[in-house]
Enzyme design. Sequence first.
Site, PDB file in Angstrom:
ATOM      1  N   GLU A  96     -17.874 -21.270 -24.078  1.00 42.14           N
ATOM      2  CA  GLU A  96     -17.953 -22.646 -23.581  1.00 42.14           C
ATOM      3  C   GLU A  96     -19.267 -22.982 -22.871  1.00 42.14           C
ATOM      4  O   GLU A  96     -19.723 -24.123 -22.925  1.00 42.14           O
ATOM      5  CB  GLU A  96     -16.781 -22.909 -22.623  1.00 42.14           C
ATOM      6  CG  GLU A  96     -15.407 -22.753 -23.243  1.00 42.14           C
ATOM      7  CD  GLU A  96     -15.123 -23.808 -24.301  1.00 42.14           C
ATOM      8  OE1 GLU A  96     -15.772 -24.879 -24.268  1.00 42.14           O
ATOM      9  OE2 GLU A  96     -14.270 -23.548 -25.170  1.00 42.14           O
ATOM     10  N   SER A 367      44.103 -20.924  -1.001  1.00 40.74           N
ATOM     11  CA  SER A 367      44.269 -20.083   0.192  1.00 40.74           C
ATOM     12  C   SER A 367      42.953 -19.720   0.873  1.00 40.74           C
ATOM     13  O   SER A 367      42.972 -19.213   2.002  1.00 40.74           O
ATOM     14  CB  SER A 367      45.017 -18.804  -0.185  1.00 40.74           C
ATOM     15  OG  SER A 367      46.341 -19.106  -0.583  1.00 40.74           O
TER      16      SER A 367
END
Length: 688
Positions: A96, A367
């Site tokens: 690049e 419960s």
Amino acid sequence: MSTSHTQAKRPAGKRRWLTFFYICGIGLLLAVGSAASTLGYLYFSDLPVSDMQQASELLDREGKPISLLSSDRSMERHVSIEEISPSLVQATIATEDRKFYQHWGLDIEGIGRAMLVNLESLSTRQGASTLTQQLARNLYLTHERTWKRKVKEALFAMQLEMKYSKDEILAMYLNQIYYGHGAYGIESAAQMYFGKPAKELTLAESSMLAGIPKGPTYYSPWMNMKNAKDRQQIVLQNMVTTGYISEQQAQEAYQVTLPFKPKESRSESTLIAPYFRDYVRKELLALGITEDELETGGLRVYTTLDSRAQQAAEAAIGKNIPADGDLQAALISIDPRSGDIKAMVGGKNYRDNQYNRVLATTRQPGSSFKPFVYLAALEDKVITAATQYKSEPTSFDYDEGRKTYKPSNYGDKYYGDINLRQAIAASDNIYAVNTIMQVGAERVIEMAKRLGIETQMKPLPSLALGTFPVRPLDMARAYAVLSNEGKEVAPRAVLAVTDNRGRKLYEAPKAPDAQVVEASTSYVMTNLMESVFEAGGTGNRVSSILKRPVAGKTGTTDADSWIVGYTPELSTAVWVGYDKGKKITTMDSHLSAPIFAEYTEKALESVPPKLFAMPDDVVSVYIDPSTGLLAGEGCPAKKMETFVLGTEPTEYCGAHPSDQPDQDKSKDTPIDQGKKSWWQHFKRWWTG
């Protein structure tokens, strides 16, 4: 005449040259001054707010990435330059911007060549952008090909070079570049394509990835391997030209068969703790953070999630709940000491159904609600561990005698005279309703809300059996109070939030330490609930899995299977059932307990077993289970029981011939013995 004329012209010509040089000098000074002013302005002015959309990232309690909060960018991970393989950095620079470390943001020679080509063709088809210019364009500008945009790009590039080091610029570039298939940044690309962090990329892998950004679709190895390999060869030759590698290294790297992950796995990273991620989004919005900030603000959200615990939770549910069929499960686990949510599973398959059952308010706890009844009664000294009620079919009148409630035990099984420990272990319904009738349903509601139950409840006798819906999150919170020695617990998922520049936007307040229930009462309740996992308890079937002290309670209704339990380090609620009101089978009802046990042991496998801390104002004495009185030496079945100091029995059982203690044999009273008895609890647990 001619001589004088020539002499007259010389001063005039000299003046013209002097004027010319004067003008040039002024122009040069103005140019230098203008350039200096421009550079000074660029240096001292701030860069604009980036137009680049950065996905916000979720991190676990150790700072490791979990997933993104963004809904449309599947992967994006930011790392420092030290966390990126040198071969990837070299491949990128060679391809690049070979002069990256030499220029100041602009490649003057390259710009000159591009201008000649563009002037010749009267177009802007050739560029000469440096890596810094590409970053500036991606951060602040559009990609239109105009001279105006190019000038702005150059100015922003110079400004970036002034304000950041080369390595910082390179890291920013590598963290935002697109590598295809939803992966923004080299860390995401490395994980997506090869299943490894960017710092572990080999030369072959680096040269492959460095070639993709030029055309993420065209050069995708998943879409077109030939194009990807051709591009890789170009990258490798660029690295040879720039001197990063030798020709032999390039050839060897090109010949490597790369271990790509299957394309189908590319979205897996978005499914790490997905229910927790959605929960955090809602929490952040409640804190005032906007949707736009979450989607594109690049926030880093530090959470309470324990990745190992989360994996254990998902594994336990995956093992015990069939993948096919409609049966669902949910698990929420909280650290009682801080309120930190350590694990959250809202269902067995997020892809199929995103409904988070941890937050569902339509589940009857059965419960598992009973401990709140007993806790209120213990606090009011209405009952103690030695209090006995008869377990038999019973009718209870309420509403001033106008109504009657007739509860029954599961399977119509009754136990006769039983104490509180036996009632909790066997989950006796008659004992629970007797207790709520004594302490008052309003008092139970007050206790439940104090512990963190937020849903609506009515003061009815059936409340004792968990007939009013609750959220699993609230149940885990309420039980966490018991584990936390009676102190308030406020669940939290977010520890801190920073913006994309690392500035702190939010920090969680300190965990509350208000005393909700007296520590002694909380401990007695905990000690009683340990019996659920002992012989005769409803959780005994998973006792072989649990290798540490655990307290908790099971709960079963026609449509729900629950277990809520805790250790000193974790409070966990597990629910199993169906979404559409379908009744659970007996087999279904047995699935919540193994999920809880397997999760708890796996989540705490690196944590040594720890006893619950016993406060000083708690005593343990031997009682006669048949009478609830102090056990004498002749009592054949004496049991050690725990009491808040001052509530223990003071009379001896007279049902056995040798009940009265021989004071000559011991100078310790039963209470004195009880204060020394924590070891007895340990032995009872150890011999299990």
